[in-house]
Design a protein around this motif. Structure first.
Motif, PDB file in Angstrom:
ATOM      1  N   HIS A  62      13.586   7.626  16.551  1.00 15.41           N
ATOM      2  CA  HIS A  62      14.444   7.895  15.121  1.00 15.41           C
ATOM      3  C   HIS A  62      15.339   9.331  15.209  1.00 15.41           C
ATOM      4  O   HIS A  62      15.143  10.179  16.185  1.00 15.41           O
ATOM      5  CB  HIS A  62      13.368   8.230  14.054  1.00 15.41           C
ATOM      6  CG  HIS A  62      12.708   6.815  13.678  1.00 15.41           C
ATOM      7  ND1 HIS A  62      11.586   7.079  12.839  1.00 15.41           N
ATOM      8  CD2 HIS A  62      12.964   5.780  13.928  1.00 15.41           C
ATOM      9  CE1 HIS A  62      11.299   5.922  12.716  1.00 15.41           C
ATOM     10  NE2 HIS A  62      12.007   4.769  13.183  1.00 15.41           N
ATOM     11  N   ARG A  94      11.541  -3.336  16.070  1.00 14.21           N
ATOM     12  CA  ARG A  94      11.343  -2.040  15.149  1.00 14.21           C
ATOM     13  C   ARG A  94      10.022  -2.243  14.515  1.00 14.21           C
ATOM     14  O   ARG A  94       9.185  -1.227  14.542  1.00 14.21           O
ATOM     15  CB  ARG A  94      12.359  -2.157  14.087  1.00 14.21           C
ATOM     16  CG  ARG A  94      13.644  -1.472  14.298  1.00 14.21           C
ATOM     17  CD  ARG A  94      14.295  -1.879  15.686  1.00 14.21           C
ATOM     18  NE  ARG A  94      15.612  -1.159  16.048  1.00 14.21           N
ATOM     19  CZ  ARG A  94      16.281  -1.287  17.028  1.00 14.21           C
ATOM     20  NH1 ARG A  94      15.899  -2.406  18.007  1.00 14.21           N
ATOM     21  NH2 ARG A  94      17.407  -0.622  17.334  1.00 14.21           N
ATOM     22  N   MET A 139      -7.694   2.394  -0.245  1.00 13.25           N
ATOM     23  CA  MET A 139      -7.789   1.490   0.796  1.00 13.25           C
ATOM     24  C   MET A 139      -8.454   0.106   0.072  1.00 13.25           C
ATOM     25  O   MET A 139      -8.533  -0.933   0.499  1.00 13.25           O
ATOM     26  CB  MET A 139      -8.436   1.586   1.831  1.00 13.25           C
ATOM     27  CG  MET A 139      -7.517   2.548   2.932  1.00 13.25           C
ATOM     28  SD  MET A 139      -8.691   3.018   4.343  1.00 13.25           S
ATOM     29  CE  MET A 139      -7.506   3.906   5.132  1.00 13.25           C
ATOM     30  N   PHE A 149      -7.440   8.616  -0.060  1.00 14.62           N
ATOM     31  CA  PHE A 149      -6.881   7.644   0.875  1.00 14.62           C
ATOM     32  C   PHE A 149      -7.847   6.542   1.110  1.00 14.62           C
ATOM     33  O   PHE A 149      -7.633   5.374   1.052  1.00 14.62           O
ATOM     34  CB  PHE A 149      -6.605   8.297   2.215  1.00 14.62           C
ATOM     35  CG  PHE A 149      -5.379   7.749   2.823  1.00 14.62           C
ATOM     36  CD1 PHE A 149      -4.178   8.329   2.490  1.00 14.62           C
ATOM     37  CD2 PHE A 149      -5.456   6.662   3.781  1.00 14.62           C
ATOM     38  CE1 PHE A 149      -3.034   7.632   2.984  1.00 14.62           C
ATOM     39  CE2 PHE A 149      -4.117   6.163   4.370  1.00 14.62           C
ATOM     40  CZ  PHE A 149      -3.100   6.589   4.004  1.00 14.62           C
ATOM     41  N   ARG A 187      15.501  -8.067  17.868  1.00 14.17           N
ATOM     42  CA  ARG A 187      15.784  -6.595  17.526  1.00 14.17           C
ATOM     43  C   ARG A 187      14.950  -6.296  16.435  1.00 14.17           C
ATOM     44  O   ARG A 187      14.288  -5.060  16.300  1.00 14.17           O
ATOM     45  CB  ARG A 187      17.208  -6.414  17.207  1.00 14.17           C
ATOM     46  CG  ARG A 187      17.350  -5.156  16.368  1.00 14.17           C
ATOM     47  CD  ARG A 187      18.865  -5.353  15.924  1.00 14.17           C
ATOM     48  NE  ARG A 187      19.301  -3.723  15.754  1.00 14.17           N
ATOM     49  CZ  ARG A 187      18.898  -2.834  14.919  1.00 14.17           C
ATOM     50  NH1 ARG A 187      18.138  -3.636  13.996  1.00 14.17           N
ATOM     51  NH2 ARG A 187      19.218  -1.786  15.038  1.00 14.17           N
ATOM     52  N   ASP A 207      13.527  -0.040   4.311  1.00 11.34           N
ATOM     53  CA  ASP A 207      13.726  -0.265   5.711  1.00 11.34           C
ATOM     54  C   ASP A 207      12.924  -1.550   6.089  1.00 11.34           C
ATOM     55  O   ASP A 207      13.241  -2.445   6.691  1.00 11.34           O
ATOM     56  CB  ASP A 207      13.664   0.896   6.634  1.00 11.34           C
ATOM     57  CG  ASP A 207      14.104   0.526   7.995  1.00 11.34           C
ATOM     58  OD1 ASP A 207      15.186   0.301   8.224  1.00 11.34           O
ATOM     59  OD2 ASP A 207      13.236   0.316   9.021  1.00 11.34           O
ATOM     60  N   LYS A 254      13.466  -5.524   6.966  1.00 13.23           N
ATOM     61  CA  LYS A 254      13.208  -6.153   8.341  1.00 13.23           C
ATOM     62  C   LYS A 254      12.509  -7.330   7.973  1.00 13.23           C
ATOM     63  O   LYS A 254      12.627  -8.297   8.745  1.00 13.23           O
ATOM     64  CB  LYS A 254      12.763  -4.986   9.256  1.00 13.23           C
ATOM     65  CG  LYS A 254      13.705  -3.963   9.665  1.00 13.23           C
ATOM     66  CD  LYS A 254      13.266  -3.045  10.378  1.00 13.23           C
ATOM     67  CE  LYS A 254      14.329  -2.260  11.215  1.00 13.23           C
ATOM     68  NZ  LYS A 254      15.433  -1.756  10.218  1.00 13.23           N
ATOM     69  N   PHE A 295       0.690  -1.203   0.191  1.00 14.15           N
ATOM     70  CA  PHE A 295      -0.030   0.052  -0.129  1.00 14.15           C
ATOM     71  C   PHE A 295       0.837   1.282  -0.054  1.00 14.15           C
ATOM     72  O   PHE A 295       0.709   2.096  -0.940  1.00 14.15           O
ATOM     73  CB  PHE A 295      -0.818   0.051   1.332  1.00 14.15           C
ATOM     74  CG  PHE A 295      -1.648   1.350   1.370  1.00 14.15           C
ATOM     75  CD1 PHE A 295      -2.795   1.437   0.568  1.00 14.15           C
ATOM     76  CD2 PHE A 295      -1.288   2.279   2.237  1.00 14.15           C
ATOM     77  CE1 PHE A 295      -3.372   2.633   0.586  1.00 14.15           C
ATOM     78  CE2 PHE A 295      -2.110   3.579   2.369  1.00 14.15           C
ATOM     79  CZ  PHE A 295      -3.053   3.487   1.596  1.00 14.15           C
ATOM     80  N   ILE A 339      15.914  11.449  10.119  1.00 13.04           N
ATOM     81  CA  ILE A 339      14.734  10.681   9.700  1.00 13.04           C
ATOM     82  C   ILE A 339      13.417  11.076   9.903  1.00 13.04           C
ATOM     83  O   ILE A 339      12.539  11.166   9.153  1.00 13.04           O
ATOM     84  CB  ILE A 339      14.804   8.894  10.402  1.00 13.04           C
ATOM     85  CG1 ILE A 339      16.200   8.444   9.879  1.00 13.04           C
ATOM     86  CG2 ILE A 339      13.572   8.103  10.271  1.00 13.04           C
ATOM     87  CD1 ILE A 339      16.155   6.980   9.877  1.00 13.04           C
TER      88      ILE A 339
END
Ligand SMILES: CCCCCCCC/C=C\CCCCCCCC(=O)N[C@@H](COP(=O)(O)O)[C@H](O)/C=C/CCCCCCCCCCCCC
Length: 216
Positions: free
Chosen positions: A152, A112, A177, A173, A108, A58, A62, A44, A156
């Motif tokens: 952060h 996040r 969806m 928006f 870890r 990022d 992860k 999305f 960032i």
């Protein structure tokens, strides 16, 4: 078992349903479903424009770390967040105080994403209760400042703030969806949010119990 990151069409209801399916009967959090929920959200976000790509990168890295854990030799230890915590702590696979040997530990990495889940919860709750003229950029920034921003750097935070300004208005928006008319979006959010909050709270309690909330 999880597979690799790939593209698929976005539908918010489906994504939130995946998050809803995270919890086992014993109230443990299933890693595959948790990760699949994030993958859907990233799709999305990708549709919102390239200004979000630094966030997307990022998040994808992860997600991929967790997929690798699940697909690795010890994948069975990573079925739930609870089993993962126990396995990594028992086997000293987590950097507890400073970064070192385990930059890709599951503990870890999930931390996040867990912090980001709090942002999501706050943002969706704002969307749910917003009026027709509500600004998604403000809702998103407020939710961010109340959650993720605390973890952060200023750089960032500044980049995220700029990206938020480009978010489309509430009605666009809602359209993206792909859920239906606004009343249906609001109802769907009202249905999904308590479960997302529960997943968040269970993880928060677990990380508090093992003193993992500040992993470097
Ligand atoms: C109505 C539809 C629902 C909303 C759709 C939301 C889509 C969001 C999809 C993904 C969210 C991104 C999750 C970001 C995880 C960030 C994890 C993190 O904190 N990483 C930082 C720390 O990591 P380490 O360096 O310690 O490994 C990392 O430094 C961060 C880098 C990128 C910036 C993260 C900014 C996060 C802003 C989250 C808001 C997303 C806005 C989406 C707009 C709808």
């Amino acid at each position: 078992m999880a597979d690799s990151v790939e593209e698929k069409k976005f539908c918010l209801t489906e994504v939130l349903d995946v998050f809803k399916s995270c919890l086992t009967e014993n109230k443990e959090v299933l890693v595959d479903q948790y990760v699949a929920g994030w993958r859907g959200l990233v799709k999305f976000m990708n549709s919102l424009g390239s200004i979000f790509s630094f966030i997307s990168k990022d998040a994808v890295s992860k997600i991929q770390i967790m997929i690798n854990h699940r697909n690795g030799n010890n994948g069975a230890e990573y079925v739930t967040i609870q089993s993962m915590v126990k396995y990594e702590l028992d086997n000293k696979l987590v950097d507890l105080t400073k970064s070192g040997n385990f930059p890709e530990s599951g503990c870890r990495t999930i931390l996040r994403l867990h912090r980001a889940l709090r942002w999501l919860e706050l943002f969706l709750e704002r969307l749910r209760t917003s009026t027709e003229d509500g600004k998604t950029s403000v809702m998103c920034a407020d939710a961010y400042n109340e959650s993720l921003a605390h973890h952060h750097s200023w750089l960032i935070r500044a980049a995220a703030g700029m990206a938020f300004c480009t978010l489309p208005g509430r009605s666009t928006f809602f359209e993206v969806m792909n859920v239906g008319p606004p009343e249906q979006v609001v109802a769907m959010l009202g249905d999904a949010l308590p479960l997302i909050s529960e997943v968040y709270q269970i993880t928060e309690d677990l990380y508090t119990e093992y003193n993992l909330l500040n992993l470097p």
